[in-house]
Write a protein that holds these residues in place. Structure first.
Motif, mmCIF file in Angstrom:
data_model
loop_
_atom_site.group_PDB
_atom_site.id
_atom_site.type_symbol
_atom_site.label_atom_id
_atom_site.label_comp_id
_atom_site.label_asym_id
_atom_site.label_seq_id
_atom_site.Cartn_x
_atom_site.Cartn_y
_atom_site.Cartn_z
ATOM 1 N N LEU A 1 64.865 74.265 -77.871
ATOM 2 C CA LEU A 1 65.795 73.141 -77.761
ATOM 3 C C LEU A 1 65.172 71.859 -78.303
ATOM 4 O O LEU A 1 65.861 71.022 -78.888
ATOM 5 C CB LEU A 1 66.232 72.948 -76.311
ATOM 6 C CG LEU A 1 67.120 74.046 -75.718
ATOM 7 C CD1 LEU A 1 67.590 73.659 -74.321
ATOM 8 C CD2 LEU A 1 68.326 74.329 -76.616
ATOM 9 N N GLU A 2 63.870 71.699 -78.119
ATOM 10 C CA GLU A 2 63.181 70.552 -78.717
ATOM 11 C C GLU A 2 63.226 70.649 -80.244
ATOM 12 O O GLU A 2 63.439 69.652 -80.941
ATOM 13 C CB GLU A 2 61.736 70.524 -78.215
ATOM 14 C CG GLU A 2 60.980 69.256 -78.557
ATOM 15 C CD GLU A 2 60.055 69.433 -79.744
ATOM 16 O OE1 GLU A 2 59.534 68.411 -80.230
ATOM 17 O OE2 GLU A 2 59.857 70.577 -80.183
ATOM 18 N N ALA A 3 63.083 71.873 -80.763
ATOM 19 C CA ALA A 3 63.162 72.080 -82.211
ATOM 20 C C ALA A 3 64.561 71.778 -82.729
ATOM 21 O O ALA A 3 64.736 71.239 -83.828
ATOM 22 C CB ALA A 3 62.765 73.511 -82.555
ATOM 23 N N LEU A 4 65.580 72.124 -81.941
ATOM 24 C CA LEU A 4 66.955 71.855 -82.351
ATOM 25 C C LEU A 4 67.214 70.351 -82.408
ATOM 26 O O LEU A 4 67.859 69.857 -83.347
ATOM 27 C CB LEU A 4 67.933 72.525 -81.388
ATOM 28 C CG LEU A 4 69.424 72.345 -81.708
ATOM 29 C CD1 LEU A 4 69.760 72.928 -83.081
ATOM 30 C CD2 LEU A 4 70.290 72.989 -80.627
ATOM 31 N N ALA A 5 66.718 69.605 -81.423
ATOM 32 C CA ALA A 5 66.877 68.147 -81.441
ATOM 33 C C ALA A 5 66.175 67.542 -82.657
ATOM 34 O O ALA A 5 66.694 66.615 -83.294
ATOM 35 C CB ALA A 5 66.318 67.546 -80.149
#
Length: 235
Positions: free
Chosen positions: A68-72
Motif C-alpha cells: 500500500l505504501e508502494a501504491l501511494a
C-alpha cells in the motif's frame, strides 16, 4: 486567516502578471503586490495557499503493508502529489483499533484526483490479492498465504508502475509542497517504515510473476474515468 476572496484575487492578479501584454501584466503585478503587502503575505504564502489536501482510507492499521505504501508512491509519481500517512483510534470499537489513511497534498486539484485514483486502485489491488490467495492450496499455512499474498500485491504495483508516465514536477512545485508540509505538520512527521512479511522463498516467486502480470493490465487514468462513469450511471 486571510479571507479566500482575497487569496483568489491575489492569485488572479499573479496569473495576469504573466500576460504577454506588458501594460496589463504590470498593472496586475502591482495590484497583487499591494494586496499582499496590505495583508502581510509573501509570494510563498500565496503559493502555499494553493495546496489542498484530500484523504482516503488506507484499509490498514497503525502500520500499512509495503504494497500500500508502494501504491501511494505510484500515485504521487502519476499526479505530482505528496502523501502523508496518518492514524487515528476507531471511536466505534470497544478494542484499541487504529485506522490508517493517506493524505494526498497537491496543487491545482491534483490532491483530489490522486486520492480518488488511490481509492480506485487500492480497491482493485485488494480484490486481486484476495482472489489470488483464494486460489492457493487450502493446506498451506496462514503465514505462507499472507506472505505470498503480499508478494503478489507488491509485484502488482510494480507491474502497474510500468504503465504510467511520471509527472514532471518543477523545482518551484516541489518547493511549495515541501514548504506546505513543513508549515502544516512542523516537526511531527516521521519516516514511514511499512510492514513487511519476511524474505521470499522459492515457491513464492510464482506469486511475484502472477502479480506483476496482473498489474501490467492496470490502466491508471482510464480506470479512474471508468469508475467515475459507473458512479454517474448508478447515481
Amino acid at each position: 486567516m486571510i479571507p479566500d476572496r482575497i487569496m483568489r484575487k491575489i492569485e488572479r492578479c499573479l496569473a495576469l502578471s504573466q500576460s504577454a501584454n506588458a501594460h496589463e501584466a504590470g498593472i496586475a503585478l502591482r495590484q497583487a503586490q499591494r494586496l499582499m503587502a496590505a495583508n502581510g503575505l509573501s509570494e510563498q504564502d500565496v503559493a502555499i495557499a494553493s495546496v489542498t489536501e484530500h484523504s482516503v482510507s488506507a484499509q490498514a492499521g497503525k502500520t500499512p503493508p509495503r504494497y500500500l505504501e508502494a501504491l501511494a508512491t505510484l500515485i504521487n509519481a502519476a499526479f505530482g502529489t505528496q502523501a502523508v500517512y496518518s492514524v487515528s483510534l476507531d471511536e466505534h470499537s470497544h478494542l484499541i483499533r487504529w485506522l490508517g489513511q493517506w493524505r494526498f497534498l497537491g496543487t491545482d486539484g491534483a490532491s483530489q484526483v490522486a486520492a480518488y485514483a488511490y481509492e480506485v486502485l487500492q480497491r482493485q489491488l485488494i480484490r486481486d490479492r484476495k482472489a489470488f490467495q483464494q486460489g492457493l492450496n487450502k493446506r498451506i499455512k496462514r503465514a505462507t498465504r499472507i506472505r505470498r499474498g503480499d508478494a503478489y500485491a507488491e509485484a502488482w504495483v510494480m507491474g502497474a508502475r510500468a504503465s504510467i508516465i511520471p509527472m514532471e514536477m518543477s523545482e518551484e512545485a516541489v518547493a511549495v509542497l515541501e514548504a506546505y508540509t513543513a508549515r502544516r505538520f512542523g516537526g511531527d512527521l516521521k519516516a514511514l517504515t511499512p510492514r513487511q512479511r519476511g524474505k521470499l522463498r522459492h515457491h513464492d516467486f510464482t506469486a511475484v510473476r502472477e502479480g506483476f502480470a496482473a498489474g501490467r493490465h492496470v490502466q491508471l487514468h482510464s480506470g479512474v474515468e471508468q469508475e467515475r462513469r459507473e458512479e454517474l450511471t448508478h447515481g
